[in-house]
Design a protein around this motif. Structure first.
Motif, short mmCIF file in Angstrom:
data_model
loop_
_atom_site.label_atom_id
_atom_site.label_comp_id
_atom_site.label_asym_id
_atom_site.label_seq_id
_atom_site.Cartn_x
_atom_site.Cartn_y
_atom_site.Cartn_z
N THR A 319 -1.54 -33.99 -18.91
CA THR A 319 -2.52 -33.27 -20.04
C THR A 319 -3.41 -32.84 -20.61
O THR A 319 -3.97 -31.56 -21.06
CB THR A 319 -1.22 -33.72 -21.25
N THR A 320 -4.27 -33.72 -20.51
CA THR A 320 -5.35 -33.58 -21.56
C THR A 320 -6.45 -33.10 -20.39
O THR A 320 -7.43 -32.68 -20.44
CB THR A 320 -6.29 -35.22 -21.22
N TRP A 321 -6.37 -33.62 -18.81
CA TRP A 321 -6.65 -32.28 -17.98
C TRP A 321 -7.09 -31.33 -18.11
O TRP A 321 -8.30 -30.27 -18.31
CB TRP A 321 -6.68 -33.36 -16.55
N ASP A 322 -5.96 -31.03 -17.93
CA ASP A 322 -5.45 -29.76 -18.67
C ASP A 322 -5.70 -29.09 -19.86
O ASP A 322 -6.19 -28.03 -19.74
CB ASP A 322 -3.63 -29.38 -18.20
N PHE A 323 -5.28 -29.79 -20.66
CA PHE A 323 -6.69 -29.38 -21.95
C PHE A 323 -7.64 -28.81 -22.16
O PHE A 323 -7.93 -28.30 -22.72
CB PHE A 323 -6.12 -30.31 -23.55
N TYR A 324 -8.40 -29.95 -21.62
CA TYR A 324 -9.79 -29.64 -21.37
C TYR A 324 -10.16 -28.13 -20.47
O TYR A 324 -11.21 -27.72 -20.72
CB TYR A 324 -10.46 -30.79 -21.16
N LEU A 325 -9.97 -27.58 -19.82
CA LEU A 325 -9.82 -27.21 -18.37
C LEU A 325 -9.38 -25.80 -19.42
O LEU A 325 -10.34 -24.72 -19.04
CB LEU A 325 -9.17 -27.38 -17.41
N ASP A 326 -7.74 -25.65 -19.39
CA ASP A 326 -7.39 -24.74 -20.21
C ASP A 326 -8.34 -24.13 -21.15
O ASP A 326 -9.05 -22.48 -21.37
CB ASP A 326 -5.82 -24.72 -20.46
N ARG A 327 -8.75 -24.75 -22.33
CA ARG A 327 -9.59 -24.52 -23.75
C ARG A 327 -11.18 -24.76 -23.34
O ARG A 327 -11.26 -23.75 -24.02
CB ARG A 327 -9.03 -25.46 -24.46
N PHE A 328 -11.59 -25.24 -22.65
CA PHE A 328 -12.83 -25.12 -22.79
C PHE A 328 -13.03 -24.82 -20.92
O PHE A 328 -15.05 -25.46 -20.83
CB PHE A 328 -13.33 -26.38 -23.92
N GLY A 329 -12.87 -24.71 -20.13
CA GLY A 329 -13.08 -24.66 -18.92
C GLY A 329 -13.85 -25.48 -18.62
O GLY A 329 -14.85 -25.76 -17.77
N ARG A 330 -13.33 -26.69 -19.19
CA ARG A 330 -14.00 -28.83 -18.62
C ARG A 330 -13.30 -29.48 -17.39
O ARG A 330 -11.90 -29.03 -17.61
CB ARG A 330 -14.39 -29.48 -19.53
N ASN A 331 -13.61 -29.01 -16.34
CA ASN A 331 -13.74 -29.36 -15.11
C ASN A 331 -13.90 -30.76 -14.94
O ASN A 331 -14.04 -31.92 -14.10
CB ASN A 331 -14.32 -29.48 -13.91
N GLY A 332 -13.31 -31.78 -15.19
CA GLY A 332 -12.35 -33.12 -16.25
C GLY A 332 -13.15 -33.54 -17.54
O GLY A 332 -13.99 -33.17 -17.27
N ILE A 333 -12.81 -35.39 -17.21
CA ILE A 333 -13.82 -35.86 -18.25
C ILE A 333 -15.54 -35.68 -18.19
O ILE A 333 -16.38 -35.28 -18.55
CB ILE A 333 -14.00 -37.26 -17.79
N ALA A 334 -16.14 -36.21 -16.92
CA ALA A 334 -17.60 -35.59 -16.36
C ALA A 334 -17.65 -33.92 -16.12
O ALA A 334 -18.97 -33.78 -16.29
CB ALA A 334 -18.25 -36.65 -15.63
N ASP A 335 -16.49 -33.47 -16.37
CA ASP A 335 -17.04 -31.52 -15.32
C ASP A 335 -17.79 -31.94 -14.37
O ASP A 335 -18.29 -30.63 -14.13
CB ASP A 335 -18.04 -31.60 -16.98
N ASP A 336 -17.44 -32.88 -13.61
CA ASP A 336 -18.12 -33.00 -11.98
C ASP A 336 -16.66 -33.02 -11.11
O ASP A 336 -16.82 -32.58 -9.81
CB ASP A 336 -18.52 -33.69 -11.71
N GLY A 337 -15.15 -32.45 -12.07
CA GLY A 337 -14.12 -32.02 -11.43
C GLY A 337 -13.55 -33.95 -10.40
O GLY A 337 -12.80 -33.84 -9.58
#
Length: 803
Positions: A319-337
């Motif tokens: 859920t946290t992964w999806d939140f950051y991806l859906d809301r901010f386009g962040r692909n994972g914690i480090a934004d590296d997938g």
């Protein structure tokens, strides 16, 4: 949960076997001694064996099933690379031995070795360079024995042409339509259709494969692979590659989590859609063992089942992964997938459960304990989101370990944890502005933090109470307690002040300045904080810096003249950080400490407007002798009459809006034998402050028992060195360094011999910060000082200086 079928991609991205019965054949060891095979010859023709496998000539059939006890052994990365390299070198010979056509090639995908020495090499197949869907196969090579082959399809692969009749654009349009017809919402394609060979039907076909992403009806991610015939546009397959099964969590009910089906048919808690996030059982070893199960249903909703906590942790990560991806386009914690790791049932030491949860950069993982009693896993959604946000902060601003930065770090994790709860909107874990309300960390059934009024949590186990408002204590307070300042700010920014009920929970949030705050909504509040964190905050950002960063973020997102911009400032002012806006005008608290008759005054009114244009200033009833500059707001002059004045400052912006500041301003008597300067001067860290004092009267020498009264504050006030400088420049030492006692304030009267100095003129008090360099204390303040020329005898040290 999200479950990835066991599909292997070729270098071109081809997918592996669908759910079809595979055929297993046996071939001779000589047939796979590839270097001995002539270029156009190989093993004897393959024929069907009685059990459905295919074998060569008169050789006895060898079943593909491994012998009992020949389980898989661990291969090091180097061993695996070496075996795959050997398979790649032999791939052409393998293709010839298997009587594949001249346009077919094998590409090694994976390799597994059993304890008895059997090696299983998985190959993908291409045809004229095109991926072959359903063309993969596995070669099983026994140590010192025969080899067998498992095929995904037994058909002979030939095509009349590899030129597509149907254009790729047409295939893409059809795929989007077919995906939506199957229930995929927000359908989209991010890559062009790729040409493939389809081997799963009645005969091989040239086809287009289009990947359509979106959202399933239950909210799970959707990844549909739509395959259309390249000659007729007929749909050959419309398959969802993200399947949903159920996990029974302790806190969030029945939820969807990510899992992967393994080669042996079991399932593992590896989320293929979220960077391969893994959920491990740390009750076995501290590093954890991957959770596996024979069926793709996990946990039973009770803490007694060890997989239940794993469901909560995996759900929180998903859920946290999806939140950051859906809301901010962040692909994972480090934004590296890259997926992180969750370790549940973690112990402080063997047999002693961890009573909390944590994030570790080193392992890129979260560790969740089972509570102090070992029966309350600390795995609720807000805890998971809080810990993962620590990873996001570490990957962005990297808020440090000194000053207020650790508190701000904790507060941002709380902010985003609340945002994730509202994003999930899970009826079993109703979104709220409290932390760990379900985990019962303290065994009292209460949350560990309340964002609307942090002090409601009471005294913590470390002996502190959370801060509702900023004070200098925030710099040295325990970070989770000082986080209350940021938590309170975020609640006010999102929801506003006062009484209200949200999702059945009652809140009543006060403000430091008594002024109401209008919230901008949780979504916008989270947007402001995320942008501030990732764009403007640094490792040393404190609460004042966070105010600056969030204001800039609000200006970027909504404009500096927006209601959201003002709301950010007002929410910070409501927790005693900076100033807020009233009628679009913000003003620093006016410097209203007393002035003194005969002492020059220079006080600046500092204000700003969220609207363009200059401000103008006016004043009423200032101490007699003072006036204000209408353009700059600077108050200057020399008071000539003591008394209490009911003063008012009026600030007007370019549109005509005004803000009024009313206060009582006292002018002290200063003359005769007693002279005082009540203006506050900052004592810089390891620097010097000088305050002037004008003495008027009859000429003559100062007394030999001149009394110097000093009021100052500093974290180590005894380290201040104080000197008196006469009108002629003579320096008289008033206070040396010491004693070595940390004291926050100094209120003392000293007696010095000033008989060699003329009384009339400008005297100065110089305060030098002598704090040792290893102390990192805030600047101090010389609050006021005075000289008493009465010459009445020896000095008397008091705690209440003469006024």
């Amino acid at each position: 949960m999200n479950h990835s079928r066991n599909r292997a991609a070729s270098p071109q991205g081809a997918r592996g076997p669908r759910r079809r019965l595979a055929a297993t054949v046996a071939i001779t060891a000589a047939a796979l001694a590839f270097s001995a095979l002539p270029g156009s010859a190989g093993a004897a023709p393959l024929s069907h064996a009685p059990d459905g496998a295919r074998t060569t000539g008169a050789l006895p059939q060898i079943k593909a099933a491994p012998r009992p006890g020949s389980g898989t052994v661990h291969l090091s990365p180097g061993q695996r690379r070496r075996l795959l390299g050997q398979a790649a070198d032999a791939a052409a010979g393998t293709a010839r031995a298997l009587r594949l056509g001249p346009q077919e090639k094998l590409v090694p995908k994976d390799v597994i070795q059993d304890a008895d020495g059997t090696v299983h090499t998985r190959y993908e197949r291409t045809y004229s360079g095109l991926p072959v869907i359903g063309g993969d196969l596995i070669v099983h090579e026994r140590h010192g024995g025969a080899r067998t082959v498992t095929y995904a399809s037994e058909k002979k692969l030939t095509l009349p042409t590899t030129a597509a009749k149907v254009p790729a654009a047409t295939a893409k349009k059809a795929a989007l339509s077919k995906a939506m017809a199957k229930g995929t919402r927000k359908a989209a394609t991010h890559t062009a259709p790729r040409k493939v060979v389809w081997m799963l039907g009645d005969q091989p076909r040239l086809a287009w494969e289009t990947v359509v992403t979106g959202v399933q009806q239950d909210g799970s991610p959707s990844e549909r692979h739509v395959v259309t015939d390249a000659a007729s546009e007929a749909v050959l397959e419309n398959a969802e590659h993200v399947e949903s099964a159920q996990g029974n969590s302790l806190y969030s009910g029945q939820v969807t989590i990510g899992s992967t089906r393994q080669d042996d048919g079991t399932y593992a808690l590896i989320d293929p859609q979220r960077g391969g996030h893994r959920t491990l059982d740390s009750s076995v070893t501290s590093n954890g063992v991957l959770f596996t199960n024979d069926v793709d249903v996990w946990g039973d909703g009770t803490a007694a089942n060890p997989r239940t906590a794993a469901v909560d942790a995996a759900y929180g990560a998903r859920t946290t992964w999806d939140f950051y991806l859906d809301r901010f386009g962040r692909n994972g914690i480090a934004d590296d997938g890259r997926g992180s790791t969750s370790r549940v049932h973690y112990e402080q030491q063997p047999g002693v459960p961890l009573a909390n949860a944590n994030w570790q950069d080193g392992c890129f993982c979260m560790s969740y304990g089972d509570g102090a009693d070992g029966h309350h896993p600390v795995t609720s959604l807000d805890i998971a989101a809080h810990e993962m946000t620590h990873g996001v902060t570490s990957s962005t601003a990297a808020l440090g370990e000194y000053g207020e930065s650790p508190a701000l770090n904790e507060a941002i994790s709380d902010m985003m944890a609340a945002a994730v709860e509202f994003y999930a909107d899970n009826p079993n874990d109703v979104p709220d502005y409290t932390m760990a309300e379900l985990d019962d960390l303290h065994g009292d059934g209460k949350p560990i933090r309340y964002m609307d009024l942090p002090s409601k949590a009471g005294i913590s186990s470390v002996g502190y109470a959370p801060l509702d408002y900023w004070t200098p204590q925030a710099k040295s307070d325990e970070p989770h307690m000082a986080a209350g300042v940021g938590d309170h700010f975020f609640y006010l920014l999102a929801e506003g002040s006062g009484q209200k009920t949200i999702n059945g929970v009652a809140y009543d949030s006060p403000t430091y300045d008594g002024l109401p705050v209008a919230g901008i909504g949780l979504t916008d509040a989270a947007d402001v904080v995320y942008r501030a964190l990732t764009v403007y905050m640094t490792s040393t950002t404190d609460y004042a810096g966070a105010r600056t960063a969030t204001l800039q973020a609000a200006a970027d997102l909504y404009g500096s003249g927006s209601a959201a911009y003002e709301a950010v400032a007002n929410a910070w002012a409501a927790v005693n950080v900076g100033t807020g806006y009233v009628h679009h005008i913000a003003v620093e608290p006016p410097p209203t400490e007393p002035v003194a008759v005969g002492q020059p005054v220079r006080r600046q009114i500092t204000a700003s407007s969220s609207r363009p244009g200059a401000l103008s200033y006016s004043a009423k009833s200032l101490p007699r002798g003072l006036s204000i500059d209408h353009a700059t707001g600077l108050i200057t002059g020399t008071p000539d009459k003591a008394g209490d004045y009911s003063s008012a400052i009026v600030i007007t912006d370019a549109t005509g809006d005004t803000r009024n500041l009313s206060f009582t301003w006292t002018a002290l008597e200063s003359g005769g034998h007693f002279f005082v300067n009540p203006t506050t001067y900052v004592i810089p860290r390891w620097g010097t402050a000088e305050s002037p004092l004008v003495v008027r009267g009859k000429p003559g020498s100062a007394p030999s028992d001149l009394k110097v009264t000093v009021d100052l504050d500093h974290g180590f006030s005894n380290a201040m060195v104080i000197d008196l400088i006469g009108p002629d420049g003579t320096v008289i030492h008033v206070k040396p360094w010491g004693p070595w006692v940390l004291t926050p304030e100094l209120h003392e009267t000293y007696t010095v011999d000033a008989s060699a100095i003329t009384t009339v003129g400008t005297w100065k008090l110089r305060v030098t910060d002598g704090t040792p360099g290893f102390y990192n204390l805030d600047p101090g303040h010389l609050q006021r000082w005075s000289l008493d020329f009465s010459g009445t005898g020896p000095a008397v040290t008091t705690d209440s200086p003469a006024r």
